[in-house]
Design a protein around this motif. Structure first.
Motif, PDB file in Angstrom:
ATOM      1  N   HIS A  76       0.805  -1.228   0.000  1.00 19.55           N
ATOM      2  CA  HIS A  76       0.000   0.000   0.000  1.00 19.55           C
ATOM      3  C   HIS A  76       0.837   1.278   0.000  1.00 19.55           C
ATOM      4  O   HIS A  76       0.339   2.332  -0.356  1.00 19.55           O
ATOM      5  CB  HIS A  76      -0.926   0.053   1.217  1.00 19.55           C
ATOM      6  CG  HIS A  76      -1.899  -1.087   1.279  1.00 19.55           C
ATOM      7  ND1 HIS A  76      -2.855  -1.292   0.317  1.00 19.55           N
ATOM      8  CD2 HIS A  76      -2.055  -2.079   2.181  1.00 19.55           C
ATOM      9  CE1 HIS A  76      -3.568  -2.363   0.631  1.00 19.55           C
ATOM     10  NE2 HIS A  76      -3.116  -2.863   1.756  1.00 19.55           N
ATOM     11  N   GLU A 112      -1.659  -1.168   8.191  1.00 20.63           N
ATOM     12  CA  GLU A 112      -3.106  -0.967   8.343  1.00 20.63           C
ATOM     13  C   GLU A 112      -3.420  -0.661   9.808  1.00 20.63           C
ATOM     14  O   GLU A 112      -3.272  -1.507  10.696  1.00 20.63           O
ATOM     15  CB  GLU A 112      -3.920  -2.195   7.899  1.00 20.63           C
ATOM     16  CG  GLU A 112      -3.830  -2.460   6.399  1.00 20.63           C
ATOM     17  CD  GLU A 112      -4.440  -1.359   5.574  1.00 20.63           C
ATOM     18  OE1 GLU A 112      -5.673  -1.213   5.550  1.00 20.63           O
ATOM     19  OE2 GLU A 112      -3.655  -0.609   4.937  1.00 20.63           O
ATOM     20  N   VAL A 125      -5.352  -3.038  12.103  1.00 18.84           N
ATOM     21  CA  VAL A 125      -4.594  -4.296  12.265  1.00 18.84           C
ATOM     22  C   VAL A 125      -3.468  -4.039  13.282  1.00 18.84           C
ATOM     23  O   VAL A 125      -3.208  -4.863  14.160  1.00 18.84           O
ATOM     24  CB  VAL A 125      -4.027  -4.790  10.912  1.00 18.84           C
ATOM     25  CG1 VAL A 125      -3.124  -6.009  11.101  1.00 18.84           C
ATOM     26  CG2 VAL A 125      -5.155  -5.150   9.955  1.00 18.84           C
ATOM     27  N   ARG A 165     -16.759  -7.184  21.211  1.00 20.46           N
ATOM     28  CA  ARG A 165     -15.651  -7.056  20.266  1.00 20.46           C
ATOM     29  C   ARG A 165     -16.187  -6.878  18.843  1.00 20.46           C
ATOM     30  O   ARG A 165     -15.727  -6.012  18.085  1.00 20.46           O
ATOM     31  CB  ARG A 165     -14.762  -8.302  20.322  1.00 20.46           C
ATOM     32  CG  ARG A 165     -13.950  -8.421  21.587  1.00 20.46           C
ATOM     33  CD  ARG A 165     -13.500  -9.855  21.803  1.00 20.46           C
ATOM     34  NE  ARG A 165     -12.365 -10.209  20.969  1.00 20.46           N
ATOM     35  CZ  ARG A 165     -11.099 -10.070  21.341  1.00 20.46           C
ATOM     36  NH1 ARG A 165     -10.805  -9.549  22.509  1.00 20.46           N
ATOM     37  NH2 ARG A 165     -10.131 -10.440  20.526  1.00 20.46           N
ATOM     38  N   ALA A 166     -17.182  -7.710  18.504  1.00 20.25           N
ATOM     39  CA  ALA A 166     -17.768  -7.632  17.160  1.00 20.25           C
ATOM     40  C   ALA A 166     -18.403  -6.259  16.944  1.00 20.25           C
ATOM     41  O   ALA A 166     -18.285  -5.666  15.866  1.00 20.25           O
ATOM     42  CB  ALA A 166     -18.797  -8.738  16.970  1.00 20.25           C
ATOM     43  N   ARG A 202     -15.653  -3.647  16.442  1.00 19.45           N
ATOM     44  CA  ARG A 202     -15.064  -3.809  15.106  1.00 19.45           C
ATOM     45  C   ARG A 202     -16.022  -3.304  14.029  1.00 19.45           C
ATOM     46  O   ARG A 202     -15.609  -2.694  13.051  1.00 19.45           O
ATOM     47  CB  ARG A 202     -14.734  -5.282  14.846  1.00 19.45           C
ATOM     48  CG  ARG A 202     -13.511  -5.774  15.602  1.00 19.45           C
ATOM     49  CD  ARG A 202     -13.296  -7.265  15.397  1.00 19.45           C
ATOM     50  NE  ARG A 202     -12.051  -7.697  16.011  1.00 19.45           N
ATOM     51  CZ  ARG A 202     -11.903  -8.845  16.661  1.00 19.45           C
ATOM     52  NH1 ARG A 202     -12.923  -9.688  16.785  1.00 19.45           N
ATOM     53  NH2 ARG A 202     -10.730  -9.165  17.174  1.00 19.45           N
ATOM     54  N   PHE A 203     -17.315  -3.581  14.211  1.00 17.95           N
ATOM     55  CA  PHE A 203     -18.320  -3.143  13.248  1.00 17.95           C
ATOM     56  C   PHE A 203     -18.308  -1.637  13.095  1.00 17.95           C
ATOM     57  O   PHE A 203     -18.243  -1.100  11.989  1.00 17.95           O
ATOM     58  CB  PHE A 203     -19.718  -3.615  13.688  1.00 17.95           C
ATOM     59  CG  PHE A 203     -20.810  -3.089  12.805  1.00 17.95           C
ATOM     60  CD1 PHE A 203     -21.461  -1.900  13.116  1.00 17.95           C
ATOM     61  CD2 PHE A 203     -21.162  -3.757  11.648  1.00 17.95           C
ATOM     62  CE1 PHE A 203     -22.460  -1.398  12.296  1.00 17.95           C
ATOM     63  CE2 PHE A 203     -22.168  -3.261  10.810  1.00 17.95           C
ATOM     64  CZ  PHE A 203     -22.809  -2.078  11.136  1.00 17.95           C
ATOM     65  N   TRP A 204     -18.375  -0.925  14.220  1.00 20.46           N
ATOM     66  CA  TRP A 204     -18.415   0.538  14.144  1.00 20.46           C
ATOM     67  C   TRP A 204     -17.107   1.123  13.624  1.00 20.46           C
ATOM     68  O   TRP A 204     -17.108   2.134  12.913  1.00 20.46           O
ATOM     69  CB  TRP A 204     -18.841   1.156  15.476  1.00 20.46           C
ATOM     70  CG  TRP A 204     -20.298   0.919  15.731  1.00 20.46           C
ATOM     71  CD1 TRP A 204     -20.857   0.122  16.685  1.00 20.46           C
ATOM     72  CD2 TRP A 204     -21.394   1.459  14.986  1.00 20.46           C
ATOM     73  NE1 TRP A 204     -22.221   0.136  16.573  1.00 20.46           N
ATOM     74  CE2 TRP A 204     -22.579   0.946  15.547  1.00 20.46           C
ATOM     75  CE3 TRP A 204     -21.486   2.337  13.890  1.00 20.46           C
ATOM     76  CZ2 TRP A 204     -23.850   1.267  15.054  1.00 20.46           C
ATOM     77  CZ3 TRP A 204     -22.742   2.668  13.397  1.00 20.46           C
ATOM     78  CH2 TRP A 204     -23.911   2.137  13.986  1.00 20.46           C
ATOM     79  N   ALA A 224     -15.255  -0.311  11.374  1.00 22.55           N
ATOM     80  CA  ALA A 224     -15.322  -0.528   9.928  1.00 22.55           C
ATOM     81  C   ALA A 224     -16.261   0.507   9.291  1.00 22.55           C
ATOM     82  O   ALA A 224     -15.963   1.068   8.234  1.00 22.55           O
ATOM     83  CB  ALA A 224     -15.819  -1.939   9.620  1.00 22.55           C
ATOM     84  N   TYR A 225     -17.380   0.781   9.963  1.00 21.37           N
ATOM     85  CA  TYR A 225     -18.329   1.790   9.478  1.00 21.37           C
ATOM     86  C   TYR A 225     -17.644   3.156   9.357  1.00 21.37           C
ATOM     87  O   TYR A 225     -17.789   3.864   8.364  1.00 21.37           O
ATOM     88  CB  TYR A 225     -19.531   1.882  10.424  1.00 21.37           C
ATOM     89  CG  TYR A 225     -20.400   3.089  10.155  1.00 21.37           C
ATOM     90  CD1 TYR A 225     -20.273   4.240  10.931  1.00 21.37           C
ATOM     91  CD2 TYR A 225     -21.314   3.092   9.111  1.00 21.37           C
ATOM     92  CE1 TYR A 225     -21.038   5.360  10.664  1.00 21.37           C
ATOM     93  CE2 TYR A 225     -22.082   4.216   8.841  1.00 21.37           C
ATOM     94  CZ  TYR A 225     -21.937   5.343   9.626  1.00 21.37           C
ATOM     95  OH  TYR A 225     -22.684   6.466   9.354  1.00 21.37           O
ATOM     96  N   GLU A 266     -15.132   2.995   6.366  1.00 25.93           N
ATOM     97  CA  GLU A 266     -15.686   2.779   5.022  1.00 25.93           C
ATOM     98  C   GLU A 266     -16.742   3.789   4.623  1.00 25.93           C
ATOM     99  O   GLU A 266     -16.874   4.108   3.450  1.00 25.93           O
ATOM    100  CB  GLU A 266     -16.282   1.367   4.929  1.00 25.93           C
ATOM    101  CG  GLU A 266     -15.218   0.291   4.878  1.00 25.93           C
ATOM    102  CD  GLU A 266     -15.760  -1.076   5.219  1.00 25.93           C
ATOM    103  OE1 GLU A 266     -16.909  -1.364   4.829  1.00 25.93           O
ATOM    104  OE2 GLU A 266     -15.036  -1.854   5.875  1.00 25.93           O
ATOM    105  N   LYS A 267     -17.489   4.309   5.610  1.00 29.70           N
ATOM    106  CA  LYS A 267     -18.580   5.223   5.266  1.00 29.70           C
ATOM    107  C   LYS A 267     -18.377   6.625   5.843  1.00 29.70           C
ATOM    108  O   LYS A 267     -18.445   7.616   5.127  1.00 29.70           O
ATOM    109  CB  LYS A 267     -19.918   4.675   5.798  1.00 29.70           C
ATOM    110  CG  LYS A 267     -20.355   3.394   5.143  1.00 29.70           C
ATOM    111  CD  LYS A 267     -21.310   3.651   3.975  1.00 29.70           C
ATOM    112  CE  LYS A 267     -21.748   2.365   3.324  1.00 29.70           C
ATOM    113  NZ  LYS A 267     -20.955   1.895   2.217  1.00 29.70           N
ATOM    114  N   LEU A 327     -26.108   8.106  14.473  1.00 30.70           N
ATOM    115  CA  LEU A 327     -25.923   6.654  14.648  1.00 30.70           C
ATOM    116  C   LEU A 327     -24.869   6.377  15.724  1.00 30.70           C
ATOM    117  O   LEU A 327     -25.039   5.508  16.580  1.00 30.70           O
ATOM    118  CB  LEU A 327     -25.419   6.024  13.350  1.00 30.70           C
ATOM    119  CG  LEU A 327     -26.432   5.558  12.309  1.00 30.70           C
ATOM    120  CD1 LEU A 327     -25.687   4.986  11.101  1.00 30.70           C
ATOM    121  CD2 LEU A 327     -27.374   4.523  12.886  1.00 30.70           C
TER     122      LEU A 327
END
Lengths: 232, 233
Positions: free
Chosen positions: A53, A68, A71, A94-95, A98-100, A102-103, A106-107, A137
């Motif tokens: 990268h 990253e 990571v 944890r999930a 990680r979800f937020w 990623a949000y 990415e967004k 949100l």
């Protein structure tokens, strides 16, 4: 551990670099920080450590490069496991963290950048609306994750605090340049308070860039991109 | 555990949906699979479980929804911790697995999709070149991570096997569309062999879609994408 055993290659305006530095600070790990002068071209060390990268941050632990930002944060959490935990211990929490994160990557953060680059009032308004929607949100997510405590991570700064908090300086610059309060008492009271707490935390305050300095940098980047962008 | 305690909302053409299904199989977890028809409108259950992205896969564990395929895989690994490990135990190997999975999703898969959605011959060629470049990189990664063993994860299927392997049938469809072999003896011999091993693995073979069926779907999907682009904004 010898100071030179842990290195971070970074750039002061980058929110992603802050993530690695905050995580190391939380774990009280000494490290050597190398500022990449990205305007002068990428250093040999960066190109060698992140050939895929060619981006910062890079964490170099001994001779091992880790790339990253998220990571890297997880690597730091798992390697220096005797320090305060950065990820929650419960798998569902944890999930969720990680979800937020990623949000955000990415967004949400791309929509912040869109505000700065938007051509025309309509585009600008649309971008601002997206950012504000995202913050509503995240206000709700804060309520659920913090459970009345000071941070997304609870009593201490955790993964999602780091993932989100690193963008606060750029958020403040955007507020300044657009003349709009994106974090507000009316819409996001919990996040407003969290933001102050995060920025003044010992693990954060010395690596958070100064808003004025960042605003000047931001103007220069936008001017350069507008000037350089050829018509498509 | 009651069958209905673990559900996966998915769609048969989706490579991302394969990931939690393979992971659950590796852990010998029974689950209920609920098919979403992605060419029609989204179900109530999907919209309620994943209001932010409105996408499959979603894992429903009891009343808890978990979204984003790689996050789901890590959740499965951490919850059913007595089963075989999906992520490596060493932090540096974990970081490598996560890094390459992110590369696959953020760089390589978009190139693959770019071949399907290419509007011109030039665009198609450029996308194919990107896919091939990525495979050459991944061939090298396989050498380093497998250390002579059958999978990226070593003796058993692991995180990165799942991340890349979930795209193998789509890769076959793209090979058909581009009329060329992308995994080859010449450039990606190890990956070619790994692909056979992965696809015939007991945790994988029953959930992989059929290449012909997927190719037909690919034609419909391409038409849908091109049509959506033609609509003036």
């Amino acid at each position: 551990m010898a100071k030179s055993d842990v290195k971070v290659l970074g750039s002061w305006p980058s929110p992603f670099v802050m993530r690695a530095r905050i995580a190391l600070n939380i774990k009280s790990v000494n490290y050597e920080y190398f500022e990449e002068r990205l305007r002068e071209g990428k250093s040999e060390l960066l190109l060698k450590s992140n050939p895929v990268h060619k981006k910062i941050p890079v964490l170099i632990h001994g001779d091992k490069p880790i790339c990253e930002s998220l990571v890297i944060v997880q690597y730091i959490d798992e390697t220096w496991s005797s320090g305060p935990s950065i990820l929650p211990s419960d798998p569902y929490e944890r999930a969720t963290a990680r979800f937020w994160a990623a949000y955000l990557d990415e967004k949400w953060f791309p929509s912040i950048r869109t505000i700065g680059m938007a051509q025309g009032e309509d585009a600008r308004k649309a971008a601002i609306a997206q950012v504000e929607e995202g913050l509503v949100l995240l206000e709700e997510a804060f309520g659920k994750c913090s459970k009345g405590k000071r941070f997304f991570g609870g009593d201490q700064i955790g993964y999602l605090d780091i993932a989100f908090g690193c963008f606060l300086a750029w958020l403040r610059v955007t507020e300044k340049m657009s003349g709009i309060k994106l974090l507000s008492e009316a819409n996001t009271p919990a996040l407003l308070n969290w933001a102050d707490r995060f920025c003044s935390d010992a693990a954060v305050k010395d690596v958070m860039p100064d808003t004025e300095k960042l605003a000047e940098f931001g103007k220069m980047v936008i001017a350069k991109m507008r000037g350089a962008a050829p018509p498509k | 555990m009651a069958l209905s305690d673990v559900k996966v909302l998915g769609s048969w053409p989706s490579p991302f949906v394969l990931r939690p299904r393979i992971a659950l199989h590796l852990k010998s977890v029974n689950y209920e699979y609920i098919e979403e028809n992605l060419l029609e409108s989204k179900s109530e259950l999907l919209l309620k479980s994943n209001p932010v992205f409105k996408k499959v896969p979603v894992l429903l564990h009891g009343d808890k929804p978990i979204c984003e395929s790689l996050i789901i895989v890590q959740y499965i690994d951490e919850v059913w911790s007595s089963g075989p490990s999906i992520l490596p135990s060493d932090p540096y190997e974990r970081a490598n697995s996560r890094f390459w999975a992110a590369y696959i999703d953020e760089k390589w898969f978009p190139a693959l999709r770019g071949v399907l959605a290419a509007e011109s011959e030039d665009a198609k060629k450029a996308a194919i070149a990107q896919v091939e470049e990525g495979l050459v990189l991944l061939e090298e990664v396989f050498g380093k991570l497998s250390q002579g063993k059958p999978f990226f994860g070593g003796d058993q299927i692991g995180y990165l096997d799942i991340a890349l392997g979930s795209f193998l049938v789509w890769l076959k469809v793209i090979e058909k569309i581009s009329e060329m072999k992308l995994l080859t003896e010449a450039k990606t011999r190890c990956l070619l062999e790994w692909a056979h091993r992965f696809s015939s693995h007991v945790a994988v073979k029953d959930v992989m879609p059929e290449a012909d069926k997927l190719a037909e779907f690919g034609v419909k999907l391409r038409a849908k994408i091109l049509k959506a682009r033609a609509i003036p904004k």
